[in-house]
Scaffold this motif. Structure first.
Motif, PDB file in Angstrom:
ATOM      1  N   CYS A 144     -12.666  35.571 -23.030  1.00  0.00           N
ATOM      2  CA  CYS A 144     -11.518  36.449 -22.819  1.00  0.00           C
ATOM      3  C   CYS A 144     -10.695  35.871 -21.665  1.00  0.00           C
ATOM      4  O   CYS A 144     -11.076  34.874 -21.050  1.00  0.00           O
ATOM      5  CB  CYS A 144     -11.960  37.892 -22.544  1.00  0.00           C
ATOM      6  SG  CYS A 144     -12.476  38.230 -20.847  1.00  0.00           S
ATOM      7  N   ARG A 146     -10.329  36.829 -18.685  1.00  0.00           N
ATOM      8  CA  ARG A 146     -11.013  36.813 -17.384  1.00  0.00           C
ATOM      9  C   ARG A 146     -12.131  35.778 -17.319  1.00  0.00           C
ATOM     10  O   ARG A 146     -12.599  35.454 -16.236  1.00  0.00           O
ATOM     11  CB  ARG A 146     -11.537  38.208 -17.023  1.00  0.00           C
ATOM     12  CG  ARG A 146     -10.420  39.197 -16.794  1.00  0.00           C
ATOM     13  CD  ARG A 146     -10.902  40.469 -16.130  1.00  0.00           C
ATOM     14  NE  ARG A 146     -11.247  40.260 -14.727  1.00  0.00           N
ATOM     15  CZ  ARG A 146     -11.779  41.204 -13.956  1.00  0.00           C
ATOM     16  NH1 ARG A 146     -12.046  42.409 -14.473  1.00  0.00           N
ATOM     17  NH2 ARG A 146     -12.043  40.976 -12.682  1.00  0.00           N
ATOM     18  N   CYS A 147     -12.587  35.286 -18.475  1.00  0.00           N
ATOM     19  CA  CYS A 147     -13.527  34.148 -18.446  1.00  0.00           C
ATOM     20  C   CYS A 147     -12.820  32.919 -17.892  1.00  0.00           C
ATOM     21  O   CYS A 147     -13.447  32.049 -17.281  1.00  0.00           O
ATOM     22  CB  CYS A 147     -14.016  33.818 -19.852  1.00  0.00           C
ATOM     23  SG  CYS A 147     -15.045  35.071 -20.623  1.00  0.00           S
ATOM     24  N   CYS A 220     -18.952  37.304 -17.074  1.00  0.00           N
ATOM     25  CA  CYS A 220     -17.582  37.841 -17.038  1.00  0.00           C
ATOM     26  C   CYS A 220     -17.630  39.366 -16.891  1.00  0.00           C
ATOM     27  O   CYS A 220     -18.305  40.049 -17.666  1.00  0.00           O
ATOM     28  CB  CYS A 220     -16.846  37.463 -18.326  1.00  0.00           C
ATOM     29  SG  CYS A 220     -15.210  38.227 -18.455  1.00  0.00           S
ATOM     30  N   CYS A 223     -15.792  40.808 -20.571  1.00  0.00           N
ATOM     31  CA  CYS A 223     -16.389  40.689 -21.909  1.00  0.00           C
ATOM     32  C   CYS A 223     -17.910  40.631 -21.881  1.00  0.00           C
ATOM     33  O   CYS A 223     -18.551  40.913 -22.891  1.00  0.00           O
ATOM     34  CB  CYS A 223     -15.781  39.518 -22.679  1.00  0.00           C
ATOM     35  SG  CYS A 223     -16.177  37.885 -22.066  1.00  0.00           S
TER      36      CYS A 223
HETATM   37 ZN    ZN Z   1     -14.600  37.310 -20.502  1.00  0.00          ZN
END
Ligand code: ZN
Length: 319
Positions: A144, A146-147, A220, A223
């Motif tokens: 995602c 934010r990863c 993360c 996710c």
């Molecule tokens: Zn993520």
């Protein structure tokens, strides 16, 4: 659902409407301005001179292009308070895809939370100056946002469309990639979706693709741990200043700003000076005064609408 009908949202919505995508929700908080017209391809000079809401002007144009599709314009800021409400529509239901036409990072992180929480593909993109980037996130299998970018950059640290402008072919190209990825997903060909982060600089003729296949972060917060921090924020992001035609805009993440950098960015747009704990001045082309504090807060003078204040903040300071 297209969030932001600006430089990216306009060409993307146009392509999807012409392709016959049956239901389009268009969310935008801004009014058409004359400085938008070189890149925001759904709007006319009349739209700008009459300051029409972008979502409404875009919907009218797209209905003229394709009267057989259903368009739902929403004049609103997608924020933590109302994001999940905006996701549900009595006639449309939950969207099949989220398309990023946002001009600020906060909205992108809210979109990412929505995407992961509700398992909706998210076409991410950005275009500023002569550079653009795009990819598509396909929860739950893909990484995602934010990863790859764990947090939004601090306010004022990145160029914005207002501080460096947008070379209009960049946004058209990126929007075409977005439409392409959206059509693949909507037609059931998710396996064909790009698994890379595409980046290019059109001026320099540089282009690269970053392979994201190994980028899913097992730690993360979004996710992996399913903490939707951007949706769960207490979104008191604007406060009216009593007795004054002014609004305070709070950054959603408090970080110390580089006021000298803020001063350099704002000087291009008006008469500004650094008076220690804040940068203060007035814009040349718009009737607003700005005071930007070192903790990221800003007071916008000459405005009484919180959404407009937030918009001025995102355009001139960046978030
Ligand atoms: Zn993520």
């Amino acid at each position: 659902m297209i969030v932001g009908v600006g430089a990216l949202g306009c060409p993307c919505a146009d392509l999807l409407a012409r392709a016959g995508v049956a239901k389009l929700t268009l969310i935008d908080r801004d009014l058409v301005d004359i400085t938008n017209l070189h890149r925001q391809t759904l709007y006319t000079d009349t739209d700008a001179r009459t300051s029409r809401p972008k979502a409404i002007a875009a919907a009218d144009r797209l209905r003229a292009v394709n009267p057989d599709i259903d368009i739902h314009p929403v004049v609103a800021d997608l924020n933590a308070n109302d994001a999940e409400q905006l996701l549900e529509h009595e006639r449309f239901g939950t969207p099949d895809i989220l398309i990023d036409g946002a001009d600020n990072f906060e909205t992108r992180f809210i979109l990412n939370d929505l995407s992961v929480k509700h398992s909706i593909p998210y076409v991410y993109a950005g275009a500023v100056g002569t550079k653009g980037m795009a990819t598509v996130f396909l929860p739950p299998d893909s990484p995602c946002l934010r990863c790859i970018f764990p947090e939004p950059p601090p306010p004022g640290s990145q160029p914005t469309c207002e501080t460096v402008g947008v070379f209009s072919p960049v946004s058209s190209i990126i929007a075409s990639y977005q439409a392409s990825e959206a059509l693949k997903v909507l037609m059931g060909h998710e396996k064909r979706a790009m698994r890379t982060l595409l980046e290019f600089d059109l001026w320099e003729g540089q282009r690269r693709r970053i392979d994201l296949s190994g980028s899913k972060d097992p730690e993360c917060p979004c996710c992996a741990h399913r903490r939707f921090e951007f949706l769960e924020r207490d979104d008191e992001d604007t406060i009216s200043i009593c007795g004054k035609d002014a609004i305070q805009v709070n950054p959603r993440i408090r970080q110390r700003l580089d006021l000298q950098q803020i001063l350099e960015n704002l000087r291009v747009h008006g008469d500004f000076s650094n008076i220690g704990v804040l940068v203060k001045g007035t814009l040349r082309d718009e009737p607003y005064g700005l005071s930007v504090f070192h903790d990221g807060r800003a007071i916008i003078e000459g405005v009484s609408d919180p959404a407009l204040a937030r918009s001025i903040y995102d355009r001139y300071i960046g978030s």
